[in-house]
Each structure stands twice: as C-alpha cells, then as structure tokens.
Design a protein around this motif. Structure first.
Motif, PDB file in Angstrom:
ATOM      1  N   TYR A 232      -1.274   6.531   2.511  1.00  0.00           N
ATOM      2  CA  TYR A 232      -1.588   5.186   2.040  1.00  0.00           C
ATOM      3  C   TYR A 232      -2.699   4.520   2.845  1.00  0.00           C
ATOM      4  O   TYR A 232      -3.216   3.475   2.456  1.00  0.00           O
ATOM      5  CB  TYR A 232      -0.334   4.301   2.058  1.00  0.00           C
ATOM      6  CG  TYR A 232       0.221   4.009   3.439  1.00  0.00           C
ATOM      7  CD1 TYR A 232      -0.176   2.875   4.144  1.00  0.00           C
ATOM      8  CD2 TYR A 232       1.143   4.864   4.026  1.00  0.00           C
ATOM      9  CE1 TYR A 232       0.332   2.593   5.402  1.00  0.00           C
ATOM     10  CE2 TYR A 232       1.666   4.599   5.274  1.00  0.00           C
ATOM     11  CZ  TYR A 232       1.265   3.457   5.966  1.00  0.00           C
ATOM     12  OH  TYR A 232       1.775   3.192   7.209  1.00  0.00           O
TER      13      TYR A 232
ATOM     14  N   SER B 115      -7.523   2.763   1.843  1.00  0.00           N
ATOM     15  CA  SER B 115      -6.155   2.304   1.571  1.00  0.00           C
ATOM     16  C   SER B 115      -5.862   2.566   0.100  1.00  0.00           C
ATOM     17  O   SER B 115      -6.774   2.764  -0.709  1.00  0.00           O
ATOM     18  CB  SER B 115      -5.987   0.820   1.890  1.00  0.00           C
ATOM     19  OG  SER B 115      -6.740   0.034   0.989  1.00  0.00           O
ATOM     20  N   THR B 116      -4.591   2.544  -0.239  1.00  0.00           N
ATOM     21  CA  THR B 116      -4.176   2.904  -1.600  1.00  0.00           C
ATOM     22  C   THR B 116      -4.875   2.060  -2.652  1.00  0.00           C
ATOM     23  O   THR B 116      -5.399   2.586  -3.646  1.00  0.00           O
ATOM     24  CB  THR B 116      -2.653   2.730  -1.745  1.00  0.00           C
ATOM     25  OG1 THR B 116      -1.988   3.488  -0.745  1.00  0.00           O
ATOM     26  CG2 THR B 116      -2.198   3.186  -3.115  1.00  0.00           C
TER      27      THR B 116
ATOM     28  N   ALA C  47       1.266   4.008  -3.054  1.00  0.00           N
ATOM     29  CA  ALA C  47       0.911   5.391  -2.726  1.00  0.00           C
ATOM     30  C   ALA C  47       1.990   6.341  -3.219  1.00  0.00           C
ATOM     31  O   ALA C  47       1.702   7.386  -3.818  1.00  0.00           O
ATOM     32  CB  ALA C  47       0.722   5.542  -1.220  1.00  0.00           C
TER      33      ALA C  47
ATOM     34  N   GLN D 214       0.833  -1.209   0.000  1.00  0.00           N
ATOM     35  CA  GLN D 214       0.000   0.000   0.000  1.00  0.00           C
ATOM     36  C   GLN D 214       0.867   1.258   0.000  1.00  0.00           C
ATOM     37  O   GLN D 214       0.567   2.237  -0.700  1.00  0.00           O
ATOM     38  CB  GLN D 214      -0.912  -0.009   1.236  1.00  0.00           C
ATOM     39  CG  GLN D 214      -1.771  -1.250   1.384  1.00  0.00           C
ATOM     40  CD  GLN D 214      -2.932  -1.263   0.405  1.00  0.00           C
ATOM     41  OE1 GLN D 214      -3.282  -0.231  -0.156  1.00  0.00           O
ATOM     42  NE2 GLN D 214      -3.520  -2.421   0.176  1.00  0.00           N
TER      43      GLN D 214
END
Length: 954
Positions: free
Chosen positions: A717, A732-733, A695, A691
């Motif tokens: 992220y 989340s990313t 990001a 993640q």
C-alpha cells in the motif's frame, strides 16, 4: 273454470318443488364449478408474476439450482457453489425438488421447458390448494364453508405471498399436500365399515402425509397438528365418557398415524424427508399418548375410578403432568422449542425481519379484502367460536362426528399460535384462518337453510346471501390482481446494478472464483442465471460467516481483519443500499449494542438545503438545520471540497457531504470498511488506514451503487525510496506512483489482511510486454505480523521495462471441493468431514485452476463471539465481538500431484480428540465462561501449496 283452477294449482305445486330441486343441483354441481372458476382465477393472479425474467424471491434462485439437479438426479446430495471452499451437503427437504422435477416430467410433453415448468409450479400449487380447502371445508362443515374458504384463498394476500410465480419455497406445497392429507384422513374416519373407500383413502393419506413431510423443513407443523388433534380428541372422548367412540377412534386413527411417522423416519436416509428428529420426538410423544389411552381403557381394572367426569379429568391431568415432566427431563429445554419456531433465539435471528413477532398491523394487512381491514381474520375468529359451539352441541347430542370440530379447533389454535410467534408464519396460518372464515359465512347459509320458512324462500335467502358476500371475493380478486401486476412491474429481487455486476463477474472471473457480499445476495451470486460463482454465505447457509462479514463491514483497521483467504475469497461486493440494513450489520458485527440497534439509525440521508456552513469567529462550522433545530455533527467530511471540519457533537453522527446530498453516519460505524468501500471514500481516520484497505480490496468494477473489489490477502500500500539519507514515499494505493529506474533502496509497506506472512519469499519481476526480462529474489524467510506490520527494506536494480511486479511466495490454500465428499463410502458434511477422534478413508473431488503439488490437511476452525456485557441478548447493553479462529491443521497426505480441473483424491485421515474442547477451555479462561458463545465448529479438508501472491504491479 274448474280446469283452469286445477292447472294453476298444479303449476304452483311444480314451481314449489322445482326450485328446491334446482337449488340442490346448484349446490351439488354449481358450487364445484364455481370453485373450479375460483381456482382458475387464483391461478391467473399467481401467474401474473411469471413474466419476470428471473425470480422475485431471492431464495428461489437457490431452489431453482436444486430443482435442475433433481431433474437429473431426483434426490441431489451436494451443491458446490455454497459455503466455499468445501461446498454444501444439501440439508433441505429433497422432497420439494423431487416433486417439482416430477411435475416438470409431467408438463414437459406439453411444451414447457425447465424454466417454464418451474414458474408454473407455484400458481398450480395455489390453484390446487384452493380446491383442497373447498373439499376440506365441505367435509368438515358444509358446501358453503368450502366455497367461501376457497373464495378467500383465491385472493388472500397471506396465501398469495408464498404461491405466486417466482416464489418456489416449500411452504406452498406443504399446505397443499397437508390439506389433502387431512381431507383423506377425514374420509377414512368417516367410513364406518372397512371397504374400498376406506382403504383407498387410508393409502392416499399415507402418500400425501409423506409428501407434506418431504417438501418443507417446517412440515413438523403438520405432524404436530395431527398429534395435537389425536391427543385432544382422545382426552375429550374419555373425559365425557364416550368410551366406545374412543375405542373406535384409537383403533382407526392411531395405527395409520403411527405408520405415517414410521414411513417418514424410514425415508430420512434418502433425504426425501428431513425432519427425522421431530418425527422421532412425535413418535415418542405418540407412544406416551398410547400409554395414556391404555390407562383410560383399562385403568378401572387396577382400581382407578372413572365413575364421573371429575375423576376422569383428574386421571388425564395427573398422567399428563407426569408425562410432560418425563419428556422435559428427557429432552430438556428443547421440548419447548419444537413448536416455538426460531424467534429471536440468537442475535442473528433478532435481525431477520420475517422472524419478528407478529402484530395486529401485520395480521390486518395479510388477512384483508383490500386495505388493512383484517376482515378475514375477524371472520375466522367468528368461525372459531361457531365451531366451538357446534362441537359442544354435538357432544351433548352424542354426535360421533365431533372429531371434525376438534380438528378445526386444534388446527386453528396451532396456526394462530404459530402466527403470533413470527411474521414468517403468516402463510402457514392462512390454511386454518381462511378455512374458519369460510365456516363463519357457511354457518350463516346453514342457518338460512334450516329455517322453518318454505324451501323456495330459503333458497331465495341463500341467493341474497350470495349477493351480499359476493363483493368480498370480487373486490379482493381485483385488488390482488393489481398487487400481482405491480409486483411483476417492480424492479424485482435483482436490481439492474446487480444484474450488470454479476454479469461482469461471470465474464471476467475464473469459474472457481468466489464472491461475497452481505448474505442476502449470496443466492444471486451462486445462481447459474447470474454470475454462477461461489458465495461464502447466503440466505440459508454458513450462518456463522454472517457474523464475520458483519464484523468486516462494521469496523476498520486491525479490528476488522478476518482471514478471508480461509474461504478462498476472490471478490467482495458492496452495495450502497445496505445503509438501510446497517443496523443489523453493525449489531451482528459488534460495533453497537442491542439498544443502539433498536433505537439509533446507522445512516440518515440529508437534503443539501439542510446543510448549513457558518463562519463563527473566523472558524467554519457545519450545522444540520431543520428550521426548528440546528445540530452540529461530531465531524463533517466534505468530499466535494476536500475539507474535514470538526464539530461540537450535538448528535453522535459524522456528516459526509457528497455532490447533491449528505449522509449522516453513526459515529460508531462512520469510518467503517463499508462506508469507505460503498462510497469510495479514501479518508483515513488513522494514518494510511484507507490506503491499506484499498490495497487489499482493489476496485475492479462499479455499476450504479454496487462496487466490486478484488480481494488480495497481501498487498503493498506504500513504497518509500531512500534518498539523500531519508525515506520518501513515492507510491500509495490511491495516489499511485512509478518505480524509479536504476539501483534503488526501497521500503515496501505490505498490508497482510487477516493472516500473517510466514516464511515467505519476496520476488521482483520485470516484463517487456509478456516477456519476463528479470526475476530477482529480494528476501527469504520473511515474516510479518498482520496486527503489527513493519516495512520490508530491499535493494534492487530496476531495469527499463513495461511492467513490474512484486510477488510473495508462501504457503496458501488452493482448490475447492467440486463433488460430494465421502468417508468410508458414505456422503458426509464437507464442512465437518470428520468428527473429533474419528478416522476414515476420505474420497474427495477437488477442482484446481492449474497443475499443483499440494498437501492435504484437515483444518479445524471455530466461530464464536464474546459478550462482554453478558449473554442476555435482549438487554439494551448487550454487545458481541465476533471471532473466527483457525485452531489447527491436521496433516493427511503430502505431495499430491493435481491437474487443472477436477481430481479424485483418496486418503486415510484421522482427527485428534478434544481439539475444540481444549481450545474452548482456553477461551473460557481468557474471557470467562459466562461471556463466550460458540457459534459453529468446522473441520474442513484444505489443500496447501506454495502459492504466488502478486502484491503489487505497475
């Protein structure tokens, strides 16, 4: 009857005399016409690849940019698109570009545009080199030697490899000018009296010698060959007692050779000739040789005995040893490197294919007629032996033309030595090898011509020999033409996926942006024919950054993080095909040892029929089943089913299962940034690691196997919200998520890639369309350690809006140099603009995206690697750990107001002393001096301002 007999006898007599006359005319006029035909055929073969719309050789993209600059400036000094953010002081031999620009000026009236002339140049060079080798072969041996050398060069793959259209490097023009220079030198030495021919050939030798010095950085090879020739011939003449001949050679050759060196040195400040260091070394060696000559000629006056050959040889040997020891004490180990090439002198060179040592398979492939037969190389060995025998015979007969054989021997020995050092010198060796191959066949023709048979019979034999050897150039030309056609039909150096990617980059990025990938593709990124953007490293520049890019690709998590913003990186481009280069990347990045680099493939493609799922005691396991053997990998990650299956680890690989194929990744690099970015794998070996990666590297464009990511030094992220006394992740990313409306208590997880958040301000913004409806400062004096990140808690009221952003405001670099930098009026190296302890007035041309108020600093940084198992790069356990550290920022000038576009900035600057030395000493204390290798130091001008980083938007 009597009259008839007389007529018949007269007729036979006329036939007897007319055939030799025709034969001599054929040699005098027919052979040159044949050579012109060979040159034309060679030109046509090399021009086949001109139909490709760009270039087949990656380096040529860069040479094309400098060639265009040379058309405007003749001797360009600065290239802005390499080595960002400073650009590049051009260190290549500017003679190459000036000569090509001059060629364009000559052919442009014939209708050739800039690109056409550029593509025409290599085949033209190839054709002129064919003519040159004929003339030189004729001068050094015979007409026949010249013709057959030209025939071999016409189709030789070794020579074609650097003279086909779309490969505009300096090696080809170097060979062309060097062969003409040698030809003119021999013509100069052949003239016994001073006349217009001798003077003209001497002047033209000086001109062509400067040209061969100026078109290629490796032209020190030519300077060295002539120096070796001078030394060898001088010593041979002295040892064999040819003192008068020695005096004549010294009187004629030494001044003109010394003058060529001095002219080359004098041209160094212009940039036309770049090999000043080697020219000075050659001049010093030449002075030493001149001292030896003085002892040879006048040593008897001070008591030296030259009574016989042994005494003379002993004198030369003793003086030579003393001279070598003196040179070694003066130059140190560098003395042995001047003709030794760069073969495997550091880990970077170990991974470059063309610097690998040459083996017989390579020689046979390059010096063949059709298949890998090596016939031409074997012929050259025969020619070399013949020349040696001829020289010995001439020496015994006191023949004064022996210097021709001496040159051929030294040229051949020097060329073969270079050839055996590294594959990259296959082309340069072709000059001597093809010439000596021509000599081998030429000697057969001379043998026939010198037979005691009648002239007509000898002429008949010669014609039969032509028919005997004729298949060689015919078959070779057909084969090479097919190779050229197939090359022109191939995908070329820029695959379609890359063309589409770079086109997208040009159309969707700012002109001042930079993009980085593995260094092989840097010239594509920089090319005005493709994306026309800056690249942090390419085929010839910023070698230190290759270690850093490799470190990023080969690792994951904190271990992979480098301060890419120091390069002002905007985009990272990743290509799936680099699995085939990943042994080198992993090794340079420090993920594997040298032994693993040589012996363990980093990736292996697996056909789906070899992947076997088996239920063992209620547990699914995966085998790679080849029929004879079955192996369990360390782990299987099935991306089609979303499964992670642990394995026994029979082989040190992780298996990724994609739709239609499997990919075995060596366990040391199986979860590296490259694997995840190239194949879009969101799997995290450690919680949230993927993640964070996606990001900081936001996917923006994918075409085939090429993926482009926007680099963001700081990025959110993960976002948690506080609800019912607990924190719950809602963003989340990879999964996404929307901000909840109303009063919220949030926790922002910010990934700081390669650099810390320092004294930053965190701002929240809300927009309706393009209208900003809310802006709120959430935190001030914010600090985050990029190696130990902790979340930031904020409370805010989130209004109903169409778009939201979190913005981080902190000091960051802006702007790039866009013109040649000067110190006290002199152009300097922008990546090492001031030396330690140096002061001077800087004059910079800097380009910015918008108006700023900036502070100017000098940034001192260093790239080095730690060798935990020792510095011996050839040991199997050798491993390196790359580092890029910013040591200090030295303030130069504050509060500079700049506008969008180019700005001229003048400031007085001073660099403190011992900046690097004190830092290096600390590294020695930390790691041990025997384990630290310094790769490169940089002192670069950078502009710092309060910079806004959009770390999240949605």
């Amino acid at each position: 009857m009597v009259k008839t007999d007389v007529k018949e006898k007269r007729k036979k007599k006329e036939e007897k005399s007319s055939l030799p006359e025709y034969y001599q005319k054929f040699k005098a006029y027919g052979l040159p016409l044949i050579v012109l035909l060979l040159a034309y055929i060679g030109f046509k073969i090399r021009a086949v690849t001109s139909n490709y719309k760009t270039f087949l050789d990656p380096d040529t993209f860069y040479h094309y940019e400098l060639y265009k600059l040379a058309i405007q400036e003749w001797l360009p000094k600065y290239f802005p698109l390499a080595n960002p953010p400073t650009g590049l002081k051009i260190s290549e031999s500017l003679g190459l570009y000036a000569v090509q620009a001059f060629f364009y000026k000559l052919v442009s009236p014939l209708g050739y545009d800039v690109m056409d002339a550029f593509k025409l140049w290599p085949p033209f060079v190839g054709a002129m080199t064919i003519i040159a080798v004929y003339l030189l072969g004729r001068k050094l041996h015979s007409n026949w030697a010249g013709v057959w050398a030209a025939a071999f060069m016409m189709f030789s793959y070794a020579n074609f490899s650097k003279t086909y259209s779309g490969n505009n490097r300096g090696e080809g023009p170097f060979m062309m000018f060097f062969l003409y220079a040698v030809l003119l030198l021999i013509m100069y030495l052949d003239e016994k009296e001073w006349n217009w021919k001798k003077i003209l050939s001497g002047v033209l030798f000086l001109i062509t010698s400067v040209l061969y010095m100026g078109v290629w950085l490796g032209s020190q090879f030519g300077v060295g060959i002539l120096l070796l020739f001078a030394a060898a011939h001088t010593i041979i003449l002295f040892v064999f007692g040819k003192i008068e001949e020695l005096k004549r050679f010294v009187k004629e050759f030494y001044p003109i050779y010394a003058l060529s060196l001095l002219i080359g040195i004098a041209l160094y400040p212009t940039g036309f000739v770049r090999i000043r260091g080697f020219l000075i070394f050659s001049l010093q060696a030449f002075i030493g040789l001149s001292v030896l000559v003085a002892i040879m000629l006048y040593g008897e006056r001070v008591g030296l005995s030259y009574s016989d050959r042994k005494h003379r040889f002993g004198t030369v040997l003793a003086i030579g040893l003393v001279g070598f020891l003196g040179a070694y004490l003066y130059l140190g180990p560098d003395l042995l490197k001047y003709m030794g090439a760069a073969y495997q002198s550091n880990p970077l060179y170990q991974t470059v294919a063309e610097l690998a040592k040459t083996n017989w398979k390579t020689i046979a492939g390059y010096y063949s007629v059709k298949t890998k037969d090596g016939i031409i190389f074997l012929l050259s060995l025969a020619g070399f032996i013949i020349v040696l025998v001829r020289f010995i015979r001439k020496l015994l007969k006191s023949d004064l033309t022996g210097y021709k054989e001496v040159f051929l021997v030294t040229y051949y020995i020097g060329s073969v030595y270079l050839l055996l050092m590294a594959v990259r010198f296959v082309f340069q060796a072709s000059g001597a090898i093809l010439l000596l191959a021509g000599v081998a066949i030429g000697e057969v023709f001379l043998f026939v011509e010198n037979m005691k048979d009648s002239i007509s019979t000898k002429a008949l034999y010669a014609m039969l020999l032509i028919l005997l050897f004729l298949p060689l150039p015919i078959i070779g030309a057909q084969y090479m033409n097919n190779v050229a056609i197939n090359t022109s039909k191939a995908q070329g150096s820029v695959p379609a996926d890359w063309v589409n990617t770079l086109t997208w980059l040009r159309e969707n990025s700012h002109p001042l942006d930079s993009a980085t990938s593995w260094w092989d593709y840097g010239y594509w990124i920089e090319s005005s024919l493709l994306s026309n953007r800056r690249s942090a490293t390419d085929g010839g520049h910023a070698y230190d950054r290759r270690y850093i890019v490799a470190d990023f690709f080969a690792h994951y998590g904190n271990e992979s993080e480098q301060d890419f913003e120091a390069w002002e990186l905007n985009y990272m481009i990743v290509w799936q095909q680099d699995i085939y280069k990943f042994n080198a990347i992993s090794y340079l990045g420090g993920a594997i040892t040298y032994g693993e680099y040589k012996n363990n493939p980093m990736f292996q493609l697996i056909y789906p029929q070899y992947i076997q799922y088996v239920n063992e005691s209620g547990k699914t396991v995966v085998y790679i089943n080849t029929g004879q053997y079955a192996y369990q990998p360390v782990m299987t990650i099935d991306l089609t089913k979303g499964q992670v299956i642990q394995g026994r680890g029979d082989i040190p690989y992780v298996l990724y299962v994609f739709q239609g194929y499997g990919l075995l990744a060596y366990q040391s690099i199986a979860f590296s940034n490259f694997v995840r970015l190239a194949f879009h794998i969101p799997y995290s070996f450690e919680p949230w690691d993927a993640q964070m990666l996606f990001a900081n590297f936001k996917p923006v464009y994918t075409n085939g196997g090429v993926s482009t990511y926007e680099f963001r030094p700081f990025a959110v992220y993960r976002i948690d919200k506080y609800e019912n006394g607990t924190w719950k992740a809602f963003y989340s990313t990879t999964a996404g998520g929307k901000l909840p409306l109303g009063e919220q208590k949030l926790r922002l997880w910010i990934s700081a890639f390669g650099r810390d958040v320092k004294d930053a301000t965190l701002v929240f913004e809300a927009y309706n369309g393009t209208e900003l409806i809310k802006r709120e400062v959430l935190a001030e004096n914010l600090n985050i350690n990029h190696l130990n990140e902790t979340p930031v808690e904020v409370s805010l009221m989130i209004p109903n809006a169409t778009k939201y952003r979190f913005v981080l405001i902190q000091d960051g670099p802006v702007g790039v140099l866009n013109g040649e930098p000067k110190v006290d009026g002199k152009i300097v190296n922008p990546s090492y603009i001031l030396d330690e302890g140096q002061s001077g007035q800087l004059e910079l041309i800097a380009a910015f995206r918008q108006e700023y108020t900036v502070d100017l600093y000098l940034r001192a940084s260093i790239v080095y690697y730690i060798a935990p198992n020792g510095k011996d790069i050839n040991k199997p356990n050798f491993r390196l750990e790359p580092h890029m550290d910013i040591i200090t920022y030295v303030p130069v000038k504050e509060g500079i107001s700049v506008k969008e576009g180019n700005n001229t900035i003048v400031a007085q600057a001073s660099m403190p002393e011992n900046v690097f030395e004190s830092y290096i000493q600390e590294l020695y204390k930390k790691y041990g001096e025997d384990k630290v290798v310094i790769v490169k130091k940089r002192i670069e001008p950078v502009f710092i301002t309060k910079k806004e980083y959009v770390i999240w938007e949605g």
